[in-house]
Design an enzyme around this catalytic site. Structure first.
Site, short mmCIF file in Angstrom:
data_model
loop_
_atom_site.label_atom_id
_atom_site.label_comp_id
_atom_site.label_asym_id
_atom_site.label_seq_id
_atom_site.Cartn_x
_atom_site.Cartn_y
_atom_site.Cartn_z
N ARG A 268 0.93 -1.28 -0.21
CA ARG A 268 0.04 -0.10 -0.14
C ARG A 268 1.02 1.33 0.08
NH1 ARG A 268 -0.94 2.72 4.53
NH2 ARG A 268 -0.84 1.10 5.74
N HIS A 272 -3.14 4.19 4.99
CA HIS A 272 -4.28 3.27 5.12
C HIS A 272 -5.65 3.79 4.64
CE1 HIS A 272 -6.47 0.16 6.93
NE2 HIS A 272 -7.34 0.99 7.73
N TYR A 281 4.94 5.45 10.62
CA TYR A 281 5.29 4.06 11.01
C TYR A 281 6.11 3.43 9.97
CZ TYR A 281 1.00 3.62 8.41
OH TYR A 281 -0.06 3.60 7.41
#
Length: 382
Positions: A268, A272, A281
């Site tokens: 991805r 998200h 992150y």
């Protein structure tokens, strides 16, 4: 307490299972550098091979345009599939017209391949209540609650088995959903009853902000199929031909009452959802590494090698899909606004007394505050 020698002795005997015995390999047709095994190319004619490219461009364009709409406040939170185009298109292209697709929101092009108009998916992300009904007309569903739809997929597949249908039910979910109990229940149920179900996991490396390595001690998700007693396929999710091949095989097995778990290994590249900040992150180096494996660039290299790129007008395709999106957006803008009563009345065949009271209270509230809610259409009382 067992000694090291006891452990070693067991390892050499039947009945001991080790992670080290399981392969990490993924099925692949086209390598990241564009090289490929000609004997492994699926049986698609030239038109079919070029058509896959157009669908991937549509997927990427739809995601990019929807993110821009969200930034302008024209749709709600959106989950982009940018970087997963080969996984989404390759799998969707292999499904039949009568198959059911029950997903989690990152399968736009697969849904379009099932006949869903772009307008209807825009309406869904705008929160229009009718959108759920529109999706259902095409045997589609989006479950935002992570993993919750897997038991439903098995239920749909059970209905297909009882009615002796030739169709299959395809569950789309992410690696994060694979950590939920509902996914275990759904897959185990399908295995126990030999149901025509394909469980297609897009392992895009992150469950929101939790990396795959932190979610499980398993080396792969496909290996879990062994524990469920079903077939498992691990495929390079950035190779559209490999995904198409894998999904075709999975669909064939499922139609024979042999459920399949497919792990499509992809990435991805966007957040998200539009509410997420992935820089918190993951490192830029990781993102850059996966950009080098871009599924559209890889497939373009394949088409050039096959002498098919001359049949592809990339600029014309991009212009065409943007015009298609523009038309869908205009149609979504023209869709009539729902009346506030829809929130209360569409859930039950007969409105329960407590909801009837709430509706009356809300109508009174609207009457008292017309300046704030004059844009909301309302039915006459009574």
């Amino acid at each position: 307490m067992a000694s090291d020698s006891t452990v070693e002795r067991l390892r050499d005997r039947p009945g001991y299972y080790s992670q080290d015995d399981l392969p990490l390999d993924s099925y692949q047709v086209v390598a990241p550098d564009g090289s490929y095994d000609a004997d492994a190319v699926p049986e698609l004619d030239g038109e079919g091979l070029t058509d896959l490219y157009r669908w991937m461009v549509l997927e990427r364009t739809f995601d990019e345009r929807m993110v821009k709409l969200q930034r302008r406040g024209e749709v709600g939170t959106y989950g982009s599939g940018r970087g997963q185009e080969a996984s989404i298109v390759g799998s969707g292209y292999a499904l039949g017209d009568d198959d059911w697709l029950l997903g989690m929101g990152r399968e736009a092009a697969a849904m379009f391949l099932q006949g869903l108009p772009l307008r209807d998916l825009i309406l869904f992300w705008r929160g229009v209540p009718d959108a759920g009904k529109l999706l259902a007309q095409h045997d589609l569903m989006i479950a935002i609650s992570i993993g919750s739809h897997l038991p439903l997929v098995s239920g749909v597949a059970w209905g297909m088995e009882l009615s002796e249908s030739d169709a299959v039910a395809a569950a789309y979910f992410g690696d994060g959903a694979s950590s939920t109990g509902a996914v275990h229940e759904g897959i185990n149920f399908a295995s126990a009853l030999d149901l025509p179900a394909v469980f297609f996991c897009q392992n895009n490396q992150y469950a929101i902000s939790t990396s795959f390595e932190k979610q499980t001690g398993a080396r792969t998700l496909a290996q879990r199929a062994i524990g469920y007693g079903i077939e498992g396929i691990r495929v390079d999710g950035n190779d559209v031909l490999a995904v198409y091949d894998a999904m075709q095989a999975a669909r064939r097995l499922a139609s024979e009452g042999k459920p399949v778990l497919v792990e499509s290994v992809t990435y991805r590249r966007d957040a998200h959802t539009t509410s997420d900040d992935p820089t918190r992150y993951r490192e830029e180096e990781e993102v850059a590494e996966w950009e080098e494996r871009d599924p559209l660039d890889r497939y373009e290299a394949f088409l050039r090698s096959e002498g098919l790129w001359d049949d592809v007008d990339a600029d014309a395709i991009e212009e065409e899909v943007n015009e298609e999106f523009d038309a869908a957006l205009d149609a979504a803008d023209d869709y009539p606004e729902d009346e506030v009563e829809t929130v209360f009345e569409d859930l039950y065949a007969e409105l329960p007394p407590y909801l009837a009271r709430q509706l009356d209270e809300f109508r009174t509230f609207l009457d008292e505050h017309p300046e704030a809610y004059d844009h909301i259409e309302r039915r006459p009382k009574g």
